[in-house]
Design a protein around this motif. Structure first.
Motif, mmCIF file in Angstrom:
data_model
loop_
_atom_site.group_PDB
_atom_site.id
_atom_site.type_symbol
_atom_site.label_atom_id
_atom_site.label_comp_id
_atom_site.label_asym_id
_atom_site.label_seq_id
_atom_site.Cartn_x
_atom_site.Cartn_y
_atom_site.Cartn_z
ATOM 1 N N VAL A 1 0.839 -1.189 0.000
ATOM 2 C CA VAL A 1 0.000 0.000 0.000
ATOM 3 C C VAL A 1 0.881 1.249 0.000
ATOM 4 C CG1 VAL A 1 -1.791 1.261 1.230
ATOM 5 C CG2 VAL A 1 -1.783 -1.241 1.259
ATOM 6 N N LYS A 2 0.516 2.173 -0.835
ATOM 7 C CA LYS A 2 1.260 3.420 -0.912
ATOM 8 C C LYS A 2 1.164 4.177 0.405
ATOM 9 C CE LYS A 2 1.429 7.726 -3.566
ATOM 10 N NZ LYS A 2 0.750 8.506 -4.638
ATOM 11 N N ALA A 3 2.274 4.675 0.893
ATOM 12 C CA ALA A 3 2.295 5.406 2.159
ATOM 13 C C ALA A 3 1.436 6.664 2.051
ATOM 14 C CB ALA A 3 3.728 5.775 2.531
ATOM 15 N N LEU A 4 0.808 7.020 3.151
ATOM 16 C CA LEU A 4 -0.027 8.219 3.172
ATOM 17 C C LEU A 4 0.814 9.468 2.976
ATOM 18 C CD1 LEU A 4 -2.494 7.532 6.118
ATOM 19 C CD2 LEU A 4 -3.037 7.586 3.689
ATOM 20 N N THR A 5 0.341 10.368 2.165
ATOM 21 C CA THR A 5 1.017 11.641 1.951
ATOM 22 C C THR A 5 0.255 12.743 2.674
ATOM 23 O OG1 THR A 5 -0.258 12.242 -0.017
ATOM 24 C CG2 THR A 5 1.689 10.841 -0.344
ATOM 25 N N PRO A 6 0.875 13.891 2.918
ATOM 26 C CA PRO A 6 0.160 15.020 3.538
ATOM 27 C C PRO A 6 -1.082 15.403 2.738
ATOM 28 C CG PRO A 6 2.515 15.423 3.569
ATOM 29 C CD PRO A 6 2.312 14.188 2.745
ATOM 30 N N ASP A 7 -0.997 15.321 1.408
ATOM 31 C CA ASP A 7 -2.142 15.670 0.575
ATOM 32 C C ASP A 7 -3.282 14.669 0.761
ATOM 33 O OD1 ASP A 7 -2.924 17.740 -1.231
ATOM 34 O OD2 ASP A 7 -2.978 16.252 -2.846
ATOM 35 N N ASP A 8 -2.949 13.391 0.964
ATOM 36 C CA ASP A 8 -3.977 12.384 1.229
ATOM 37 C C ASP A 8 -4.776 12.757 2.476
ATOM 38 O OD1 ASP A 8 -3.235 10.774 -0.910
ATOM 39 O OD2 ASP A 8 -1.798 9.619 0.286
ATOM 40 N N VAL A 9 -4.061 13.136 3.540
ATOM 41 C CA VAL A 9 -4.704 13.465 4.808
ATOM 42 C C VAL A 9 -5.539 14.737 4.668
ATOM 43 C CG1 VAL A 9 -4.328 14.028 7.244
ATOM 44 C CG2 VAL A 9 -2.857 12.349 6.107
ATOM 45 N N TYR A 10 -4.966 15.751 4.023
ATOM 46 C CA TYR A 10 -5.672 17.024 3.842
ATOM 47 C C TYR A 10 -6.962 16.830 3.042
ATOM 48 C CZ TYR A 10 -6.730 21.573 1.743
ATOM 49 O OH TYR A 10 -7.369 22.706 1.310
ATOM 50 N N LEU A 11 -6.876 16.155 1.902
ATOM 51 C CA LEU A 11 -8.044 15.955 1.049
ATOM 52 C C LEU A 11 -9.095 15.098 1.744
ATOM 53 C CD1 LEU A 11 -6.311 15.390 -2.405
ATOM 54 C CD2 LEU A 11 -7.536 17.426 -1.638
ATOM 55 N N TYR A 12 -8.659 14.161 2.566
ATOM 56 C CA TYR A 12 -9.587 13.306 3.299
ATOM 57 C C TYR A 12 -10.392 14.124 4.306
ATOM 58 C CZ TYR A 12 -11.222 9.256 5.996
ATOM 59 O OH TYR A 12 -12.002 8.320 6.621
ATOM 60 N N ILE A 13 -9.720 15.026 5.035
ATOM 61 C CA ILE A 13 -10.404 15.882 6.005
ATOM 62 C C ILE A 13 -11.426 16.779 5.302
ATOM 63 C CG2 ILE A 13 -10.092 17.786 7.640
ATOM 64 C CD1 ILE A 13 -7.377 16.578 8.371
ATOM 65 N N ILE A 14 -11.030 17.374 4.172
ATOM 66 C CA ILE A 14 -11.944 18.245 3.431
ATOM 67 C C ILE A 14 -13.147 17.457 2.932
ATOM 68 C CG2 ILE A 14 -12.198 19.783 1.459
ATOM 69 C CD1 ILE A 14 -10.365 20.773 3.787
ATOM 70 N N GLU A 15 -12.891 16.241 2.450
ATOM 71 C CA GLU A 15 -13.976 15.386 1.963
ATOM 72 C C GLU A 15 -14.990 15.102 3.069
ATOM 73 O OE1 GLU A 15 -14.568 10.712 0.651
ATOM 74 O OE2 GLU A 15 -12.548 11.578 0.674
ATOM 75 N N LYS A 16 -14.486 14.802 4.269
ATOM 76 C CA LYS A 16 -15.376 14.477 5.384
ATOM 77 C C LYS A 16 -16.145 15.718 5.857
ATOM 78 C CE LYS A 16 -14.517 10.826 4.550
ATOM 79 N NZ LYS A 16 -15.571 9.967 3.972
ATOM 80 N N PHE A 17 -15.516 16.875 5.765
ATOM 81 C CA PHE A 17 -16.207 18.114 6.136
ATOM 82 C C PHE A 17 -17.366 18.373 5.178
ATOM 83 C CE2 PHE A 17 -16.647 22.791 5.794
ATOM 84 C CZ PHE A 17 -17.028 23.054 7.104
ATOM 85 N N LYS A 18 -17.130 18.201 3.881
ATOM 86 C CA LYS A 18 -18.190 18.395 2.891
ATOM 87 C C LYS A 18 -19.327 17.405 3.124
ATOM 88 C CE LYS A 18 -15.252 20.144 -0.880
ATOM 89 N NZ LYS A 18 -14.727 19.826 -2.236
ATOM 90 N N GLU A 19 -18.966 16.156 3.442
ATOM 91 C CA GLU A 19 -19.988 15.146 3.690
ATOM 92 C C GLU A 19 -20.833 15.502 4.914
ATOM 93 O OE1 GLU A 19 -18.292 11.278 3.980
ATOM 94 O OE2 GLU A 19 -17.685 11.212 1.869
ATOM 95 N N SER A 20 -20.182 16.074 5.935
ATOM 96 C CA SER A 20 -20.926 16.428 7.141
ATOM 97 C C SER A 20 -21.968 17.502 6.838
ATOM 98 C CB SER A 20 -19.979 16.877 8.253
ATOM 99 O OG SER A 20 -19.504 18.201 8.059
ATOM 100 N N ILE A 21 -21.631 18.436 5.956
ATOM 101 C CA ILE A 21 -22.581 19.479 5.578
ATOM 102 C C ILE A 21 -23.785 18.860 4.879
ATOM 103 C CG2 ILE A 21 -22.942 21.479 4.066
ATOM 104 C CD1 ILE A 21 -20.066 22.307 4.627
ATOM 105 N N LYS A 22 -23.531 17.922 3.976
ATOM 106 C CA LYS A 22 -24.626 17.263 3.249
ATOM 107 C C LYS A 22 -25.516 16.451 4.187
ATOM 108 C CE LYS A 22 -22.164 16.873 -1.158
ATOM 109 N NZ LYS A 22 -21.603 15.930 -2.163
ATOM 110 N N GLN A 23 -24.905 15.791 5.172
ATOM 111 C CA GLN A 23 -25.654 14.919 6.066
ATOM 112 C C GLN A 23 -26.439 15.681 7.133
ATOM 113 O OE1 GLN A 23 -22.641 12.359 7.675
ATOM 114 N NE2 GLN A 23 -22.303 11.267 5.744
ATOM 115 N N LEU A 24 -25.901 16.831 7.585
ATOM 116 C CA LEU A 24 -26.478 17.505 8.749
ATOM 117 C C LEU A 24 -27.310 18.737 8.419
ATOM 118 C CD1 LEU A 24 -23.299 17.364 11.047
ATOM 119 C CD2 LEU A 24 -25.260 15.819 11.101
#
Length: 321
Positions: free
Chosen positions: A31-54
C-alpha cells in the motif's frame, strides 16, 4: 481460551474490512504510504460530507470535532519524520472550511456554528493496516452529557476504496490510541476568515497532560485525558456549568464543584495545586482543603498521582515532545 476479538470483529465488519479474518496477500499489502495531501483531502472530503448529512432548510450544519484514524506506522511516520506537519495540515484544512462556508453564505444560506471551536484528534488503531483511514465526526466537541449516543463513522475498505458509513457505540473508541501531539484546537472565526495570529493564541501549546480514571459505569475501563494549555486551570465535577478551555470538567459525581485549581508558576517553571474538595491526596499525602477565594498552594510535580475523595484518580504528565 478464545482469541481476543479485533476492533473490526467487535463491530461486525471483520469479513468486510479484513475478509475472513485472513491477512491480505503480499501484493495487497503493498500500500502506498499516506502523503500530507492524502490526509488534507480526506479531512476536506469528510467536512463536505458532514454538511450534506447535517444541513437542513437554509441552515448549514457541520461537524466541529474530527477524529481521523490511521495505522500506527503511518501515524508515527508523520510524527517522527514530519514533525509539525499534522498541525500545518489542520490549519490549512480550517482555512478551506471557511472558504467553503463563505460560498454557502454568499448564496444566502445561514451559516452558524454549533460550537466556538474546531477540534482535531489524529489517532491510531492497532487493527488498521498501512494506508487505512477512518473518520469519526462530532457536532459538539468536548460534550460530557450523560446521554449515550452513537457516533457516525466512515471507513474506506482497501478492496473497494469506496467509503462506507455506519453508526457505532462509543464503546468501540476504547481501542484507539490518542496522542497529545495529535490534538489540535482552534477558535471558530465568526467572520469565516482564518486568522494566523488568533490561531497561534488559541492555546495550542500543551503545558501538561492530565489523565483520569473514573469508577462511573459509563467510563469503566476508559481514561479521560485533558491537555493543559492555560497557566491556570480548574478541575471540577459534573455539576460544573462553565464550558471553557481552562476548566477540566470530570463527568463524575465523586468530584466536587470545583475540586482543584492547578497553575503554572512561570518563575520556577513548576506546577502548584490548591484543593477545595472534601478530600484530596497527592502521592498518598493528604492536602488540606482551602477556600476558593484564598487558595493554599502545594507543589505538584510531574508524574504525581492525585486522588479525589478516595475514588477518582488523576495523573499529571509532561506533554509529549
Amino acid at each position: 481460551m478464545e482469541p481476543k476479538s479485533t476492533f473490526w470483529q467487535r463491530i461486525g465488519l471483520q469479513d468486510w474490512f479484513l475478509p475472513n479474518g485472513k491477512p491480505l496477500n503480499k501484493e495487497a499489502e503493498k500500500v502506498k504510504a499516506l502523503t500530507p495531501d492524502d490526509v488534507y483531502l480526506y479531512i476536506i472530503e469528510k467536512f463536505k460530507e458532514s454538511i450534506k448529512q447535517l444541513s437542513f432548510a437554509d441552515r448549514i450544519v457541520f461537524y466541529h470535532e474530527f477524529i481521523i484514524s490511521f495505522n500506527e506506522d503511518d501515524y508515527q511516520e508523520f510524527v517522527n519524520n514530519r514533525s509539525g506537519l499534522l498541525g500545518i495540515i489542520v490549519n490549512e484544512s480550517v482555512k478551506k472550511f471557511y472558504e467553503l462556508l463563505r460560498e454557502y453564505q454568499e448564496v444566502g444560506k445561514k451559516v452558524e456554528p454549533s460550537s466556538s471551536k474546531w477540534v482535531f484528534r489524529l489517532v491510531s488503531h492497532p487493527d488498521y493496516k498501512r494506508g487505512d483511514k477512518g473518520f469519526i465526526g462530532k457536532l459538539l466537541p468536548g460534550s460530557t452529557a450523560k446521554k449515550e449516543e452513537n457516533l457516525r463513522v466512515t471507513f474506506i475498505p482497501r478492496q473497494t476504496g469506496v467509503a462506507q458509513t455506519l453508526d457505532i457505540s462509543n464503546d468501540v473508541l476504547k481501542g484507539f490510541t490518542y496522542y497529545s501531539e495529535g490534538y489540535y484546537e482552534l477558535p471558530y472565526a465568526n467572520d469565516l476568515h482564518y486568522n494566523e495570529r488568533e490561531a497561534s493564541k488559541a492555546g495550542n501549546k500543551v503545558l501538561a497532560r492530565l489523565e483520569t480514571i473514573m469508577p462511573d459505569k459509563q467510563f469503566v475501563g476508559r481514561k479521560v485525558e485533558y491537555l493543559v494549555k492555560d497557566d491556570d486551570i480548574v478541575v471540577s465535577g459534573q455539576d460544573e456549568e462553565r464550558d471553557e478551555q481552562a476548566v477540566f470538567k470530570v463527568p463524575s459525581e465523586w468530584v466536587n464543584t470545583p475540586h482543584l485549581r492547578i497553575r503554572l508558576n512561570k518563575a520556577d517553571g513548576k506546577f502548584y495545586m490548591a484543593s477545595f474538595g472534601e478530600r484530596t491526596l497527592i502521592n498518598e499525602q493528604e492536602v488540606a482543603p482551602s477556600d476558593v477565594n484564598a487558595p493554599v498552594w502545594v507543589e505538584l510535580p510531574f508524574n504525581s498521582r492525585i486522588l479525589l475523595n478516595g475514588i477518582v484518580g488523576i495523573n499529571i504528565f509532561k506533554p509529549e515532545p
